[in-house]
Structures are given as structure tokens and as C-alpha cells.
Design an enzyme around this catalytic site. Structure first.
Site, PDB file in Angstrom:
ATOM      1  N   GLU A 111       0.834  -1.212   0.000  1.00  0.00           N
ATOM      2  CA  GLU A 111       0.000   0.000   0.000  1.00  0.00           C
ATOM      3  C   GLU A 111       0.865   1.258   0.000  1.00  0.00           C
ATOM      4  O   GLU A 111       1.900   1.318   0.673  1.00  0.00           O
ATOM      5  CB  GLU A 111      -0.888  -0.026   1.245  1.00  0.00           C
ATOM      6  CG  GLU A 111      -1.775   1.197   1.415  1.00  0.00           C
ATOM      7  CD  GLU A 111      -2.556   1.182   2.721  1.00  0.00           C
ATOM      8  OE1 GLU A 111      -3.527   1.956   2.826  1.00  0.00           O
ATOM      9  OE2 GLU A 111      -2.197   0.403   3.630  1.00  0.00           O
ATOM     10  N   LYS A 122      -9.722   2.516  -2.070  1.00  0.00           N
ATOM     11  CA  LYS A 122      -9.962   1.988  -0.725  1.00  0.00           C
ATOM     12  C   LYS A 122     -11.289   2.468  -0.158  1.00  0.00           C
ATOM     13  O   LYS A 122     -11.557   3.667  -0.077  1.00  0.00           O
ATOM     14  CB  LYS A 122      -8.805   2.405   0.192  1.00  0.00           C
ATOM     15  CG  LYS A 122      -8.799   1.751   1.564  1.00  0.00           C
ATOM     16  CD  LYS A 122      -7.535   2.144   2.318  1.00  0.00           C
ATOM     17  CE  LYS A 122      -7.400   1.420   3.643  1.00  0.00           C
ATOM     18  NZ  LYS A 122      -6.144   1.794   4.339  1.00  0.00           N
ATOM     19  N   CYS A 180      -5.508  -3.080   3.078  1.00  0.00           N
ATOM     20  CA  CYS A 180      -5.217  -2.954   4.508  1.00  0.00           C
ATOM     21  C   CYS A 180      -6.448  -3.066   5.417  1.00  0.00           C
ATOM     22  O   CYS A 180      -6.933  -4.174   5.663  1.00  0.00           O
ATOM     23  CB  CYS A 180      -4.456  -1.642   4.737  1.00  0.00           C
ATOM     24  SG  CYS A 180      -3.404  -1.632   6.221  1.00  0.00           S
TER      25      CYS A 180
END
Length: 261
Positions: free
Chosen positions: A43, A112, A146
Site C-alpha cells: 500500500e 480503498k 489494509c
């Protein structure tokens, strides 16, 4: 169908895209000696969490990063789950995962969805609103970022549409290493899929990161795992194992989503 997958566990230079492209070059050169089919980056690998300087260092429309990854993919003839990048668009900055084929085609961008307030992401990023589903070699996969792994219903929305492997790119702190491993193993078992978690190593002014990139099979068995330092892990997965396990224990057939309210 067998696929060899490599994860580049980078020690990311804080707020220094030029240095990070140099680090990536070195890691790509090492990784391709194992002839992987897919290489995965972590990331925000071009900037790290230098959120206060995103106005200066975010990649406009992710163009520099996309161009770079396309050149790498074509040079080495390898598919890339190109980690994620701070992507500056007209409506703000998004944390964007990029998927590039070995022919240099950009096949998916995932922004995200779940922003992590403990690291102030909600103050600097705009959340996405579309899934991370994509295809490579005519097989379905999913890419997430994540904090997304803490939302099993989000993961299931991808695997229920046929994703056979989950690619997780992350900057996961060492403080919660046990959570990283446990959550990824749980996601593999409950979704009967491979999980490929590519985390970063090293530290920044505010965090020490866990490393421990990991590749897990659909039974929840760890195939390969890194330590805490910068390194590359590689493992071969057999995608047909997913279909065999889903037949053996028919979790997806036995779901009763009408009750899951």
C-alpha cells in the site's frame, strides 16, 4: 491452474517517490529471477504515510505510477498487483490499487473503501465506492487495501462473485501484527480462497510496520511468510484447489443471505 506469486515487502522511503521507484526497481530485478506470474507491491508504496504533504507528492491521476508499472510489466512479462498509490483526482486524493497485465494493460483500479481513522486517512483521502474484482488469465480475483480486511462482509461480497484469490496490499503496523496474521488466515478459511498479503517493512516518523507479508491457502495454511525486514517472498498456488475445497465443504451453497440483516 498454477500461478507463481511474489510479494515485494518494501521498506518505503517516507514521502520520497523518486527513492521508492529506485527501491522498486531493485526489488523487481531480484523478483523476476524466480519467474513469477504475478508480482505484488504494498500500500502507498510511492509515498508512505506522508499525508501532510500529499498536495505535493500525490500522483495526479496515478499517471506516473501507472506508466512505470506498465513499463515494468511489459519488460518482465509479468502481471502486477501494483500496490496502491496516493491518486490525486479532481475531487481529492484516493488510495488506489492498480492491476496491470503482463502486456501493460491497466485492467482495474480499486479505491480503498474503508478509511482508517487511527492513521487520519479520513482527513486526507476520499473513500471509494466500487469493488476490487478483476480478472487475470481468465480467472477471478479481488484486490483490497489494509483496513478492508476487518470487514468480512466486504470480502464475502467479492468471493461470492467468484474471486478465488484475495490480494491484500497494506501498511500494517507491528503493534497489531497478531491481528494481521489472524484476520488474513480467517479470511482464507471462511472464503475458501487463497490470500496474498503484501505488507511493507521499516518505519516512518509515527509508526513501526510489521512486515510479515504472507501467502495462505484455502485451508488457512501458511505457504510462505516474510519476517520483519525488507524481502521478497514467492510461492506457487494451485487455483483449482479453491474449487475442490468449495465442493468439499459447500459454504457458498449453504449460505442464507436472506437472514443476514
Amino acid at each position: 491452474m498454477k500461478l507463481k506469486i511474489s510479494c515485494l515487502q518494501m521498506d518505503i522511503a517516507f514521502g520520497n517517490p523518486q527513492k521508492n521507484f529506485e527501491i522498486a526497481n531493485e526489488l523487481f530485478e531480484k523478483a523476476v529471477t524466480d519467474n513469477p506470474d504475478i508480482i505484488v507491491l504494498p500500500e502507498l508504496w510511492t509515498t508512505g504515510y506522508d499525508l501532510n504533504r500529499l498536495a505535493e507528492i500525490a500522483d495526479i491521476d496515478a499517471k506516473q505510477t501507472i506508466d512505470y508499472l506498465q513499463k515494468v510489466a511489459k519488460k518482465y512479462q509479468v502481471h502486477l498487483v501494483g500496490g496502491s498509490v496516493a491518486n490525486q483526482g479532481e475531487n481529492g486524493v484516493k488510495n488506489t490499487l492498480l492491476v496491470i497485465t503482463k502486456n501493460g494493460q491497466l485492467v482495474h483500479q480499486y479505491n480503498k473503501l474503508h478509511l482508517f481513522k487511527l492513521m487520519d486517512e479520513h482527513l486526507f483521502f476520499k473513500a471509494g465506492n466500487e469493488k476490487g474484482l478483476f480478472e487475470l488469465e481468465d480467472r477471478k480475483f479481488a484486490g483490497i487495501i489494509c483496513y478492508d480486511i476487518r470487514f468480512p462482509e466486504w470480502i464475502r461480497s467479492h468471493t461470492s462473485e467468484g474471486a478465488e484469490a484475495l490480494f491484500v496490499v497494506a501498511e500494517w503496523p507491528a503493534l497489531r501484527l497478531a491481528h494481521w496474521r489472524t484476520l488474513l488466515i480467517a479470511r482464507a478459511i471462511e472464503n475458501q480462497c487463497f490470500v496474498i498479503g503484501c505488507n511493507r517493512s521499516g518505519d516512518d516518523p509515527n509508526n513501526l510496520f510489521a512486515g510479515h507479508s504472507i501467502i495462505i491457502d484455502p485451508w488457512g495454511e501458511v505457504i510462505s511468510e516474510a519476517g520483519a525486514d525488507q524481502e521478497i517472498i514467492t510461492a506457487e498456488i494451485e487455483l483449482d484447489q479453491v474449487r475442490e475445497i468449495r465442493k468439499q465443504i459447500p459454504v457458498f451453497e449453504d449460505r442464507k443471505p436472506e437472514y443476514y440483516k
